[in-house]
Write an enzyme that holds these catalytic residues in place. Sequence first.
Site, PDB file in Angstrom:
ATOM      1  N   GLU A  81       7.798  43.905  17.487  1.00 27.01           N
ATOM      2  CA  GLU A  81       6.710  43.490  18.115  1.00 27.01           C
ATOM      3  C   GLU A  81       5.384  43.930  17.670  1.00 27.01           C
ATOM      4  O   GLU A  81       4.157  43.407  17.962  1.00 27.01           O
ATOM      5  CB  GLU A  81       6.838  44.014  19.638  1.00 27.01           C
ATOM      6  CG  GLU A  81       8.038  43.374  20.334  1.00 27.01           C
ATOM      7  CD  GLU A  81       8.245  44.179  21.785  1.00 27.01           C
ATOM      8  OE1 GLU A  81       7.409  45.205  22.093  1.00 27.01           O
ATOM      9  OE2 GLU A  81       8.878  43.496  22.615  1.00 27.01           O
ATOM     10  N   GLU A 112      27.603  55.604  14.573  1.00 23.54           N
ATOM     11  CA  GLU A 112      26.705  56.794  14.936  1.00 23.54           C
ATOM     12  C   GLU A 112      27.251  58.035  14.539  1.00 23.54           C
ATOM     13  O   GLU A 112      26.664  59.158  14.643  1.00 23.54           O
ATOM     14  CB  GLU A 112      26.511  56.683  16.291  1.00 23.54           C
ATOM     15  CG  GLU A 112      27.620  57.230  17.281  1.00 23.54           C
ATOM     16  CD  GLU A 112      27.028  57.509  18.971  1.00 23.54           C
ATOM     17  OE1 GLU A 112      27.404  58.243  19.257  1.00 23.54           O
ATOM     18  OE2 GLU A 112      26.666  56.391  19.290  1.00 23.54           O
TER      19      GLU A 112
END
Length: 270
Positions: A81, A112
């Site tokens: 963004e 992860e």
Amino acid sequence: MTFTKTTEQSSKYEHLEQMSVHELLTHINHEDQTVPLAVEKALPQIEALVNATVNALKEGGRLFYIGAGTSGRLGIVDASECPPTFGVPHELVNGIIAGGDQAIRRAVENAEDSTTQAWLDLKAAGITAGDVVVGIAASGTTPYVISGLEACHKNSIVTGSITCNAGSPLALVAQFPVEVVVGPEFVTGSSRMKAGTAQKLVLNMLSTATMIQLGRVKGNKMVDMQLSNAKLVDRGTRMIMDEIGVDYETANHLLLTHGSVRKAVENFKL
């Protein structure tokens, strides 16, 4: 200090399946209201991280977020963004998620848990000693993120972290840790809820305050925003009207001619 995962502690609410929709929403909302207060307690830590980030970016560095699962996705959202909002190059703020881009939509098994892949991912993105890497992990124990920051330290790269447990291994590794302790989730262990909201709020603060410090906002306006749709063209046109006192048609022409609010205003005043 003993490390306790408050994000994993049992919910304060029992028998959720027996609650009405009204009760569920009321209780979730009640818990959500505690998040901004937890963020407020971490403001000094957030300020330190922002200052370190601004200093690095002013010297030509870049900002990287690394995370897994929800945390990784939140970093990617914030990074993606920044160009349309502030008109910065896409490579200035970067989001990296364990498991690669496919993990944005679908969980990648065991991604992860890697203790080597984060550094490989950062190197593939061209990480340098002038950059800043912020590790995001609600638990503060994600191996992918911790090992990534450890590798950064070995290579003289500034590090920060955003976690939701006090005294976590990740916070102990980071030079500029941010700890927002939101407590147990409404659904036990579902850290996409309060913890995710807390991380989003911190990321909003980090990127927005940094971009303002870098001169990407004038007054309170996004003068460098990308004109990617009709809504933003209209917003930019009205910004120009307010700034230099011309009519809509003139402001719109200036905007489309110069390509940004900032350039339109600067060229008009020449």
